[in-house]
Design a protein around this motif. Structure first.
Motif, mmCIF file in Angstrom:
data_model
loop_
_atom_site.group_PDB
_atom_site.id
_atom_site.type_symbol
_atom_site.label_atom_id
_atom_site.label_comp_id
_atom_site.label_asym_id
_atom_site.label_seq_id
_atom_site.Cartn_x
_atom_site.Cartn_y
_atom_site.Cartn_z
ATOM 1 N N ARG A 139 15.112 16.302 -6.667
ATOM 2 C CA ARG A 139 14.793 15.250 -7.657
ATOM 3 C C ARG A 139 14.785 13.840 -7.061
ATOM 4 O O ARG A 139 14.754 12.857 -7.791
ATOM 5 N N SER A 140 14.785 13.714 -5.757
ATOM 6 C CA SER A 140 14.743 12.400 -5.120
ATOM 7 C C SER A 140 13.382 11.745 -5.352
ATOM 8 O O SER A 140 12.354 12.419 -5.416
ATOM 9 N N ARG A 141 13.404 10.422 -5.449
ATOM 10 C CA ARG A 141 12.165 9.655 -5.546
ATOM 11 C C ARG A 141 11.759 9.065 -4.200
ATOM 12 O O ARG A 141 10.748 8.380 -4.111
ATOM 13 N N GLU A 142 12.534 9.329 -3.164
ATOM 14 C CA GLU A 142 12.252 8.809 -1.825
ATOM 15 C C GLU A 142 11.381 9.796 -1.064
ATOM 16 O O GLU A 142 11.609 11.002 -1.111
ATOM 17 N N SER A 143 10.385 9.273 -0.362
ATOM 18 C CA SER A 143 9.537 10.138 0.455
ATOM 19 C C SER A 143 8.866 9.325 1.551
ATOM 20 O O SER A 143 8.847 8.090 1.503
ATOM 21 N N ALA A 144 8.340 10.034 2.531
ATOM 22 C CA ALA A 144 7.583 9.422 3.621
ATOM 23 C C ALA A 144 6.433 10.344 3.962
ATOM 24 O O ALA A 144 6.485 11.549 3.680
ATOM 25 N N TRP A 145 5.396 9.793 4.557
ATOM 26 C CA TRP A 145 4.250 10.583 4.999
ATOM 27 C C TRP A 145 4.431 10.905 6.471
ATOM 28 O O TRP A 145 4.699 10.022 7.277
ATOM 29 N N VAL A 146 4.270 12.203 6.820
ATOM 30 C CA VAL A 146 4.449 12.649 8.198
ATOM 31 C C VAL A 146 3.219 13.441 8.621
ATOM 32 O O VAL A 146 2.569 14.087 7.794
ATOM 33 N N PRO A 147 2.900 13.417 9.921
ATOM 34 C CA PRO A 147 1.728 14.165 10.396
ATOM 35 C C PRO A 147 1.904 15.675 10.222
ATOM 36 O O PRO A 147 2.999 16.209 10.403
ATOM 37 N N ALA A 148 0.832 16.330 9.880
ATOM 38 C CA ALA A 148 0.792 17.794 9.803
ATOM 39 C C ALA A 148 0.012 18.310 11.010
ATOM 40 O O ALA A 148 -0.832 17.607 11.559
ATOM 41 N N MET A 149 0.290 19.548 11.411
ATOM 42 C CA MET A 149 -0.403 20.126 12.563
ATOM 43 C C MET A 149 -1.879 20.367 12.283
ATOM 44 O O MET A 149 -2.692 20.374 13.199
ATOM 45 N N GLY A 150 -2.224 20.611 11.023
ATOM 46 C CA GLY A 150 -3.620 20.855 10.685
ATOM 47 C C GLY A 150 -4.049 22.284 10.935
ATOM 48 O O GLY A 150 -5.246 22.572 11.022
ATOM 49 N N ASP A 180 3.083 24.240 9.086
ATOM 50 C CA ASP A 180 4.190 23.290 9.011
ATOM 51 C C ASP A 180 5.323 23.744 8.102
ATOM 52 O O ASP A 180 6.467 23.322 8.287
ATOM 53 N N ALA A 181 5.014 24.538 7.095
ATOM 54 C CA ALA A 181 6.023 24.955 6.117
ATOM 55 C C ALA A 181 5.505 26.169 5.366
ATOM 56 O O ALA A 181 4.348 26.204 4.963
ATOM 57 N N ASP A 182 6.370 27.161 5.175
ATOM 58 C CA ASP A 182 5.944 28.405 4.532
ATOM 59 C C ASP A 182 5.474 28.235 3.094
ATOM 60 O O ASP A 182 4.689 29.026 2.604
ATOM 61 N N ASP A 183 5.992 27.240 2.412
ATOM 62 C CA ASP A 183 5.649 27.111 0.991
ATOM 63 C C ASP A 183 4.732 25.932 0.702
ATOM 64 O O ASP A 183 4.697 25.428 -0.409
ATOM 65 N N VAL A 184 3.974 25.495 1.703
ATOM 66 C CA VAL A 184 3.011 24.408 1.512
ATOM 67 C C VAL A 184 1.609 24.976 1.716
ATOM 68 O O VAL A 184 1.314 25.578 2.748
ATOM 69 N N PHE A 185 0.764 24.782 0.708
ATOM 70 C CA PHE A 185 -0.597 25.296 0.728
ATOM 71 C C PHE A 185 -1.582 24.147 0.533
ATOM 72 O O PHE A 185 -1.292 23.198 -0.195
ATOM 73 N N MET A 186 -2.731 24.237 1.173
ATOM 74 C CA MET A 186 -3.838 23.314 0.945
ATOM 75 C C MET A 186 -5.084 24.135 0.667
ATOM 76 O O MET A 186 -5.191 25.274 1.104
ATOM 77 N N TYR A 187 -6.009 23.526 -0.018
ATOM 78 C CA TYR A 187 -7.253 24.181 -0.380
ATOM 79 C C TYR A 187 -8.415 23.504 0.328
ATOM 80 O O TYR A 187 -8.323 22.357 0.722
ATOM 81 N N GLY A 188 -9.505 24.201 0.448
ATOM 82 C CA GLY A 188 -10.718 23.615 0.999
ATOM 83 C C GLY A 188 -11.750 24.690 1.266
ATOM 84 O O GLY A 188 -11.445 25.888 1.274
ATOM 85 N N ASN A 189 -12.955 24.255 1.487
ATOM 86 C CA ASN A 189 -14.051 25.181 1.748
ATOM 87 C C ASN A 189 -13.951 25.748 3.154
ATOM 88 O O ASN A 189 -13.427 25.115 4.065
ATOM 89 N N LEU A 190 -14.496 26.930 3.331
ATOM 90 C CA LEU A 190 -14.630 27.570 4.629
ATOM 91 C C LEU A 190 -15.891 27.030 5.296
ATOM 92 O O LEU A 190 -16.946 26.974 4.671
#
Length: 141
Positions: A50-61, A94-104
């Protein structure tokens, strides 16, 4: 289809920094300042602590195809020449429970299998109004 006619992203308060990074061809994840858990999509409050603090970090892609749909229906006239096309749900490395969407891209729908390793690619476009935008899509490694 011309990317100029494709529906564009509409950044909001939480996602604007992500879309700005994508425009620079950088893939980022939001990381909670309280518990350190990476998250996507961006949100103001961490689901875990429930924290409101966050930062943006690079992802491997990179990641692996978790699931996908193959769209056979022409929902938008400007995309008629792309049907059928696959929209992927990619589990990021980068993380087992992080998903992104996009076209093939750079492969056909018949090439898809669960666990297929993929990498993010950035596709720049200019709309009919002259404004640029960038999309994240996925290609097999």
């Amino acid at each position: 289809m011309s990317l100029a006619r494709r529906p564009r992203p509409w950044p909001d308060r939480d996602s604007a920094p992500w879309w700005e990074a994508v425009r620079r061809h950088e893939l980022l994840l939001q990381r909670c300042g309280g518990c350190g858990v990476p998250r996507f999509p961006a949100r103001a409050i961490c689901n875990r602590c429930r924290s409101r603090e966050s930062a943006w970090v690079p992802a491997m892609g990179t990641g692996r195809v978790y699931s996908w749909i193959v769209n056979h229906q022409v929902f938008l006239p400007g995309m008629a020449d792309e049907v059928p096309f696959a929209v992927l749900m990619v589990r990021l490395d980068d993380a087992d429970d992080v998903f992104m969407y996009g076209n093939l891209v750079a492969a056909g729908v018949d090439d898809l299998v669960p666990g297929l390793p993929v990498e993010a690619v950035f596709v720049d476009a200019t709309g009919d109004d002259g404004k640029g935008f960038t999309l994240v899509q996925w290609r097999p490694l």
